[in-house]
Design an enzyme around this catalytic site. Structure first.
Site, mmCIF file in Angstrom:
data_model
loop_
_atom_site.group_PDB
_atom_site.id
_atom_site.type_symbol
_atom_site.label_atom_id
_atom_site.label_comp_id
_atom_site.label_asym_id
_atom_site.label_seq_id
_atom_site.Cartn_x
_atom_site.Cartn_y
_atom_site.Cartn_z
ATOM 1 N N GLN A 142 39.470 43.947 -15.134
ATOM 2 C CA GLN A 142 38.023 43.709 -15.159
ATOM 3 C C GLN A 142 37.706 42.263 -14.763
ATOM 4 O O GLN A 142 36.834 42.010 -13.931
ATOM 5 C CB GLN A 142 37.485 44.020 -16.554
ATOM 6 C CG GLN A 142 36.072 43.569 -16.796
ATOM 7 C CD GLN A 142 35.543 44.046 -18.132
ATOM 8 O OE1 GLN A 142 35.178 45.200 -18.271
ATOM 9 N NE2 GLN A 142 35.494 43.172 -19.115
ATOM 10 N N HIS B 214 36.302 39.166 -29.927
ATOM 11 C CA HIS B 214 35.013 38.743 -29.364
ATOM 12 C C HIS B 214 34.630 37.365 -29.912
ATOM 13 O O HIS B 214 34.143 36.503 -29.179
ATOM 14 C CB HIS B 214 33.907 39.725 -29.766
ATOM 15 C CG HIS B 214 34.044 41.112 -29.203
ATOM 16 N ND1 HIS B 214 34.299 42.199 -29.992
ATOM 17 C CD2 HIS B 214 33.944 41.584 -27.941
ATOM 18 C CE1 HIS B 214 34.338 43.293 -29.240
ATOM 19 N NE2 HIS B 214 34.139 42.949 -27.984
ATOM 20 N N LEU C 49 31.670 44.221 -32.683
ATOM 21 C CA LEU C 49 32.402 42.965 -32.533
ATOM 22 C C LEU C 49 33.578 42.852 -33.496
ATOM 23 O O LEU C 49 33.536 43.344 -34.625
ATOM 24 C CB LEU C 49 31.446 41.779 -32.751
ATOM 25 C CG LEU C 49 30.258 41.721 -31.784
ATOM 26 C CD1 LEU C 49 29.400 40.491 -32.079
ATOM 27 C CD2 LEU C 49 30.702 41.714 -30.325
HETATM 28 P P1 AMP Z 1 33.944 44.762 -24.845
HETATM 29 O O1 AMP Z 1 32.943 44.652 -25.952
HETATM 30 O O2 AMP Z 1 35.133 45.575 -25.209
HETATM 31 O O3 AMP Z 1 33.324 45.106 -23.523
HETATM 32 O O4 AMP Z 1 34.519 43.298 -24.668
HETATM 33 C C1 AMP Z 1 33.679 42.190 -24.423
HETATM 34 C C2 AMP Z 1 34.529 41.031 -23.997
HETATM 35 O O5 AMP Z 1 35.459 40.714 -25.027
HETATM 36 C C3 AMP Z 1 35.349 41.330 -22.726
HETATM 37 O O6 AMP Z 1 35.359 40.191 -21.891
HETATM 38 C C4 AMP Z 1 36.715 41.630 -23.299
HETATM 39 O O7 AMP Z 1 37.760 41.363 -22.396
HETATM 40 C C5 AMP Z 1 36.761 40.674 -24.481
HETATM 41 N N1 AMP Z 1 37.748 41.104 -25.471
HETATM 42 C C6 AMP Z 1 37.892 42.343 -26.002
HETATM 43 N N2 AMP Z 1 38.950 42.373 -26.841
HETATM 44 C C7 AMP Z 1 39.477 41.125 -26.842
HETATM 45 C C8 AMP Z 1 40.593 40.502 -27.504
HETATM 46 N N3 AMP Z 1 41.377 41.201 -28.327
HETATM 47 N N4 AMP Z 1 40.843 39.198 -27.255
HETATM 48 C C9 AMP Z 1 40.054 38.488 -26.406
HETATM 49 N N5 AMP Z 1 39.001 39.012 -25.759
HETATM 50 C C10 AMP Z 1 38.709 40.307 -25.964
#
Ligand code: AMP
Length: 290
Positions: free
Chosen positions: A150, A35, A31
């Protein structure tokens, strides 16, 4: 904050649902503040459960599943200071059985962009999201706009499979120099970290062309690609319509500027969601709720 690991632990969520809207924030852990910004916004919609699961089926054979950063204790520590009722961190066996199981195949919105570069990726994403929705039964699910395709592919699944869940997309959280936060940024060394700024620079160049009145996607794409010259490989630099991710001869209405590039061996993505209105070019959202 409860830690839910197996099926019987999930009874807790059903008891929450009797009195509150249940809001799921799916993550793969490792995280970062991006996140956490999602979690903060999620708490506006109800009682928050964060899932942490590195989903094997969304990684290709030559991708970073084995090396993907995992540190559940640190993730739990970060979430403890926020308004989170539970963290759902299932064992793989709770999500995937021994047999070849049912999968969810994505619709038209998976064509192009990451869908071309990562075959099978969105089927893996949809399959795990459908399983998480089945187990958690959230009223609302919150996703980051950073992974724009996504979000839109999941939105199409929820719509087509008539899933009773409301989706929310949240803005991309960035480092001070503009780089979109990502768990994969920790793969970058100092020199690569500096070069990784080219993704947001490319998006700013695309936006600036739109603001100057340019409406030809080919010209905008070329302008973005030029700024990606310092990357080791340009995976794509594209202009698409929102929500259908359609390719149009002229840019109008809601649109996505999307870029992906390799810096060293690290594949990064970023995007701007914009809307062309009578008052000019403005920030837009993917799903309409935020
Ligand atoms: P992940 O752990 O990479 O699968 O991401 C989990 C969630 O966090 C997904 O919905 C991503 O789009 C979101 N997320 C990842 N990076 C960011 C960011 N920099 N800003 C906002 N949401 C994010």
């Amino acid at each position: 904050m409860r830690l839910l690991r197996n099926r019987s632990d999930l009874d807790f969520l059903q008891s929450v649902k009797r009195d509150h809207e249940l809001v799921l924030v799916p993550t793969m852990g490792a995280l970062h503040e991006g996140h956490l910004s999602l979690v903060e916004q999620a708490s506006r919609w109800g009682t928050v459960v964060v899932s942490i699961f590195v989903n094997p089926t969304q990684f290709g054979p030559n991708e970073d599943f084995a090396s993907y950063p995992r540190n559940l204790d640190l993730d739990l520590e970060m979430l403890r200071s926020l308004d989170v009722a539970a963290v759902f961190a299932p064992e793989t066996s709770l999500l995937y059985g021994q047999e070849v199981g049912v999968t969810v195949q994505p619709g038209s919105r998976s064509a192009g962009l990451c869908g071309d570069d990562r075959p099978g990726h969105f089927a893996g994403v949809l399959t795990v999201v459908a399983k998480l929705f089945g187990l958690v039964q959230p009223d609302v699910a919150v996703f980051g706009r950073k992974d724009a395709q996504q979000c839109l592919v999941i939105d199409q699944m929820v719509e087509d499979l008539r899933m009773p869940v409301k989706l929310v997309d949240c803005p991309t959280f960035r480092e001070t120099d503009g780089l979109a936060m990502s768990s994969r940024n920790r793969y970058l060394n100092e020199e690569q970290r500096i070069r990784s700024r080219c993704l947001v620079t490319a998006l700013r160049a695309g936006r600036s062309l739109l603001e100057q009145g340019e409406r030809n996607p080919v010209v905008i794409q070329a302008g973005m690609e030029k700024e990606l010259a310092s990357a080791d490989e340009v995976v794509y630099a594209q202009v698409r319509g929102v929500p259908g991710l359609d390719v149009n001869p002229e840019v109008t209405g809601r649109l996505l500027l999307a870029v992906s590039a390799r810096i060293g061996t690290t594949r990064l993505i970023d995007n701007f969601v914009l809307e062309i209105t009578d008052n000019g070019v403005q920030d837009g959202s993917l799903l309409g709720l935020e």
